[in-house]
Structure formats: C-alpha cells, structure tokens
Design an enzyme around this catalytic site. Sequence first.
Site, PDB file in Angstrom:
ATOM      1  N   LYS A  82       0.822  -1.207   0.000  1.00 61.94           N
ATOM      2  CA  LYS A  82       0.000   0.000   0.000  1.00 61.94           C
ATOM      3  C   LYS A  82       0.857   1.257   0.000  1.00 61.94           C
ATOM      4  O   LYS A  82       0.586   2.210  -0.746  1.00 61.94           O
ATOM      5  CB  LYS A  82      -0.920   0.005   1.227  1.00 61.94           C
ATOM      6  N   LEU A 129      -5.011  -0.078  17.217  1.00 61.25           N
ATOM      7  CA  LEU A 129      -4.872   0.679  18.450  1.00 61.25           C
ATOM      8  C   LEU A 129      -3.475   0.577  19.036  1.00 61.25           C
ATOM      9  O   LEU A 129      -2.916   1.554  19.534  1.00 61.25           O
ATOM     10  CB  LEU A 129      -5.910   0.195  19.465  1.00 61.25           C
ATOM     11  N   CYS A 183     -17.636 -20.896  29.552  1.00 65.68           N
ATOM     12  CA  CYS A 183     -18.787 -21.794  29.723  1.00 65.68           C
ATOM     13  C   CYS A 183     -19.937 -21.396  28.811  1.00 65.68           C
ATOM     14  O   CYS A 183     -20.669 -22.251  28.310  1.00 65.68           O
ATOM     15  CB  CYS A 183     -19.243 -21.792  31.179  1.00 65.68           C
ATOM     16  N   CYS A 480      -2.382  10.716  33.490  1.00 69.83           N
ATOM     17  CA  CYS A 480      -2.172   9.878  32.307  1.00 69.83           C
ATOM     18  C   CYS A 480      -0.923   9.035  32.487  1.00 69.83           C
ATOM     19  O   CYS A 480       0.132   9.542  32.884  1.00 69.83           O
ATOM     20  CB  CYS A 480      -2.051  10.750  31.061  1.00 69.83           C
ATOM     21  N   CYS A 483       1.659  10.654  29.150  1.00 70.52           N
ATOM     22  CA  CYS A 483       2.160  12.032  29.147  1.00 70.52           C
ATOM     23  C   CYS A 483       2.162  12.651  30.531  1.00 70.52           C
ATOM     24  O   CYS A 483       2.733  13.735  30.717  1.00 70.52           O
ATOM     25  CB  CYS A 483       1.350  12.895  28.194  1.00 70.52           C
TER      26      CYS A 483
END
Length: 718
Positions: A82, A129, A183, A480, A483
């Site tokens: 691609k 992700l 189950c 966070c 960051c």
Amino acid sequence: MEAPKASAGPSWPGVLRTKELKDKIKTAKVLCVGAGGIGCELLKTLVCTGFRNIEVIDLDTIETSNLNRQFLFRKHHVGHSKANTAAAVVQGFCPGAAITSYHANVKESRFDVDFFRAFDIVLNGLDNLEARRHVNRLCLAAERPLVESGTAGYLGQVTVHLKGLTECFECNAKPAPKTYPICTLRNTPDKPIHTIVWAKDLLFNRLFGAPDAVSDLDDQAAREGGQGAAKDKDADGAGAAAAEQSEEARAAAASAAATAAQAEDPSFFLRGGGEGALEYAARVFGRVYTTDIERLIGVKELWEKRPPPKALHLSELLPPAEMAALAAALDRAAESGAGASACKLLGLSNASQKWTPAQNASVLLLATALYHTVRSEEVGSAAFDKDDDLAVEFVTAASNLRSGCYGIPEQSLFDAKGMAGNIIHAIATTNAIVSGLIVTEALKILAGCLGALRNTFLYENPVAKRLVVGEASCGPKPGCMVCGKTQLTLRINTKTTPLSALLSGVIKRRLAVNSPNLLAGGFLYEEGEGLEDDEVAAYAALLPRPLAELPGGGLGHGAILTVQDQSQHWGVDVIIAHTEDLSPEDAPEGFILEGALPQAAANKAPAEDGKEGGKKEEQTAAAKRKAAAAPEDEDGVLLLVDSDDEEGQAQQEGKGAAAAAAKDSRKRPLEADEEGGGGADAPAAADGGEERGAKRAKAAPAPAEDEDGCILIDDDDD
C-alpha cells in the site's frame, strides 16, 4: 484542569494567505503513518495543499476489498504494498512531490525517536490501536506534534496532540474489549457472536493450530473447571447447606463440569494415519455436533430456564450422493493448488446470502479436508486470518451449524467475516472529510495558530444542527500513564552494560525504585511480591545479559523503557541513548541520566510541606494514574457523547456532576470561548468551563461557518 495558554500568534484563517506559511508548507517534512482508507485521501490532500516532503509507512498489502474506497489503487495493484503503490500513484499526478515510502511496521526499531525527530509533524491514519499508542509515545518522546484520526462508517474524528499543551492520545481511557465466559461459548451460547468466537478461537485452533498450544480460552476453561470442582467439594461437605444451593449456583457448577469434560482428550482432533481427509472431517462433525451436543442435553441443570440444543446428524444433512460430490470437489481442488476455496468449489458465489444447513455442512467438511490436502503444511501451526478465504469459510460454516443447534440466527459469509475479523466497514466520503480536517489542523500547527486548534468530530446525525463539531482540547492529564509522567534520557553503553548494573545504578539508586517493573516492547522484568519461583529464576537469569541482548529485541538506541513501582504508585519513561564514548569524568557512574527527576511518593514525608492534606493529595493522584491505565478497545472505536446529554445532566446535578461526566467523556465544549479563545485557552470541566461552553453553544444560533472555516450543515427538518 485549565489547558496551558498558547502564545499569541497569527490569526486563523487569515494566515493562509501569507507567503510565510506557503513557504513553510513547501519545506515542511511530514510523516504519514498508514496508507489505507484515510491514508490515501490524506496523501492526495497533502500534495494538493502544497506539501512536497512526505514520508509514508504502512505494513499492509492491497486487497480487492480495498478498491471501493482506497481510490489510489486499481485491480492490477492487488497484492502490492500500500505504501509503495500510494507513493508512486501520487507522484504520478504530482511529480514535484518527494514521497518516500516504507513497506514496514511502524514499530520496527529503525523508526525510533531519532527518526520521528526528523519531521515537523506526524499524521496518523491507522486502524490498529496498539500502533496508534506506539506512535503517540514516540511523538511525545521526540516532542513532535501528532494529528490523530479515525473513522467508523459515517462517524469520524480528528484530534491534535502537542506535548505539554494538549492531552495525548492515551489521556482518555478506551472501553475494554468485549470478552465472553468460556462456559457460555462451549455450553450455552445465545448470540451469533458466541458461536463465531467459539468457531474461531476454539474449534479452528483445535483442528489446525498447534496440538499442544494452550490459548487464553483453554486457561479460562481450566480455571472455571477448577472453581466448579472446588464448589462441588465444598457443597458435598456442607451437608444440609448443599440442598439449599441456588439454581444459579447449580447451573454454574454443571456448566463448569460440562466444560471440563469437553476439554478432555485433545488427541481426538488429530487426524489418524491412513485416515482420509473427508473421513476425518466427518468424524470431527460427529463429535462436535452430535456427541458433544447430546452430552450437554443430558446436563439437566443447564436447561431449567432455557430450551436445550438439538444435535445434528451428518447422514440427515448430507446423504451418500452429496458426500460423493464433496469427494469429487476435493479431487478437483488437489489440481488447483493451495488457493482453493470451498465456496468456489461448491458454487456458493453470493457472500451476502445465508447458506442452508446442508450447505453449511458441505462447506465445513470440504474446508476441513482442504486444509489437510492442499494446505497440509499449515496444519499444526495455522492461525485465523480474516483475509484467508478458506479460514473465514470454515468459521462461518462451523458457527452457523452451532447456531442451528441452539436456535440462534445464522450469518452470511460477509457478516460472519466482519464479526470474526472485528471489521468496521468504512465509507469513502467519511475518509475524505477526515483527511481534509487532518490537513486543516496541520496547517494551524505550521502557522503557529495553536489557539485555533480543534478536536473535530463527524456525526451521522446532526448534533445541535451540526454534522461537523469542533471542540477545544484540554491540557495534559496529570494522571495519564503516558504524558503525565516525566520522560528521562539515559545515555549508556547498551552493548557492555548488563541488566544488573541498570537496576542497581539507575533504577534503584538514582530513581529510588523499591520494586521495579520494567517494560519495553517484548521485554519484561519484575521484582516484588506475588512472583512464582520459576518467574524469579527466569528474571534472575537475565541479570548478567547486556542491555542490547535482552529478549524482545533488546534495550538498544531509541528504546523507550517504562519503569514502574507499584508500591510507590509511581512511574517514568526512560529513553535509551546508546553511547560508547562516555568518559569517566563526565560519567563516573558509567551513565548519564538527563531530565528532571520526579519525586517518588515513598520518599516524601506526609507532613513535608507542613500540610495535613499532602498525603491525601498523593493518594488522589495515585488513584487517577491507576484509572488512566484502563484497557483500550483493540479496534480503536470511539465513544461520542451528545452535548445535549451532558448539558441535561449538568442542569440536574450541578457543576460537580458535569465535571465528573466530562472527565470520562470524549465530548467537550463546542465553543468554549465566545470571544475567540480556543484550543489551549479553553477551561476544562473541573472549573465549570464545559458547562458554560455547552450552554452558550446551544443558545447561540448555528452560523453558516465556524471560526475554523468548517461548513456547518443544518438539518432541514429542524
């Protein structure tokens, strides 16, 4: 929390007409990560805007299903890279552009912090992700602006992330991926997704995966079976109490026992010597859809509140004449090679049409036999791939047959592929709009108009008469896990320094870590309570090894080492910079650690600042950091909250509730400042800014164009 104020700069959009910005556009170096649906549109929009220095990274190859929306590709491109193809096509209609392409994974070691530092801006068009989080962390380490994006059908979003100015991509926790009890999958499914997960993760792996491989579902089955056995033992010893056991508890124990029984004898699923491929497939069918189902029917406790399943018999679905036709089709497949498809051999060409029970049985048997004939080298090591036609055909047929046993709606091949592969179907127009919004934010960054930056959301239905809604970004969240931590740079010789020296000299002495947990890519090291003896021994064996030779690719130049101490609720990212010429004068300890050292919680006395509330504040901060580490959705699906819902909640519960709702929401004020303050100047929900901004936005009539130059589309019905 109020976002940091951006420095005063040129006005937007008037700056677009200046020669200075046009020159910046021509000379700016742009990195595009992803050359798929968004990436194709983005490359086109960039060169049409005037960008001439672009590099693009993408690991994927072109598939036929991409051609309806990834307009740079044609049929003769199928199977090609691609990134390489997109770069070549764009250069074809814009010869003046210098486009460098990489058919590679952005997580490869060559795309390190130094690589990212070479660019002025990074633009993400990923659908993975894990890769998005990786790029986010590298941009933070390299201090380069990141423009993130994503689409899902008619929905889309573009967010801007600048270190120290806005929240990063991981400041907002993502929803946890959906999981299902073993189950339920094995004994009592009641939804199509249950049978599809069973076919993909249990039956497919059992037949074609490694014989001794233990999956997460196998581990879960063992745990549930063990828990069920423990409950049975306790109940047996409890005398009269066992007679009062609830229906739910008895059903759970029966389900666990049935699961444990089915998990026995995995060798049954191995093909015997001299056994024909279709014979083997028929034997598996009898075990899975006849014997196992009949065994489950006999567990009466499972069917007290639901109808029992119905066993299938192969002789009723496929008479001898049909079995002979399958044998003939298999013979034809042996001549066609490994690309054979069960559907093509059976003439099932409509992927949107649901199959009959007999057709499902034919596809299942033929797909199983094809794996053992034309693709026999894969048996024992195969893994499900949504782009593998034969694998998808097998899963669809196996799932539909099981759905037939339990009275669950069956799925077409197209729908089953989407569910098994977690596919979110894309729309070309959405990708085109999002790519334009990405470039708009990139232009603002290059122009220095940071106060005009917006996170933009594209909706399927109007929100306050708008389909495109912009909002000011909040500042970084202290809690966070990415960051909100200090990032340090460690200059050290990774080829000669062992892990033990890193732990003793840097981690424990300089960073004052008590129980270190180190993580970098595929490398993991832990100390502290709760470790098994074999884990302690395995980690101890790593201590003498040089950093560059550790598992997972080693800790080489550019590696980002995450250091955490759970006992202190503290962590930091350390960027490794391999340096061989460290002098004893400059580095008497054998390394140089650069950056401000954060204060570890365990080293700070409760009354150090003379305030009783110090300890409580530390605990609150630790709780926030823990909440920020919530798991994220594997598909990066976005949660979009209507501003009207937030406003209604704020009116009912007051400012405090509005702030709490905003904390967990992807949605923030539409226009936080009527007087033109945006981006970094917008107050966050903690001081009521979101509530005020939302009310002002709703009260004001929708203009024909917002301050970012985005066209606002009104709903005529309103």
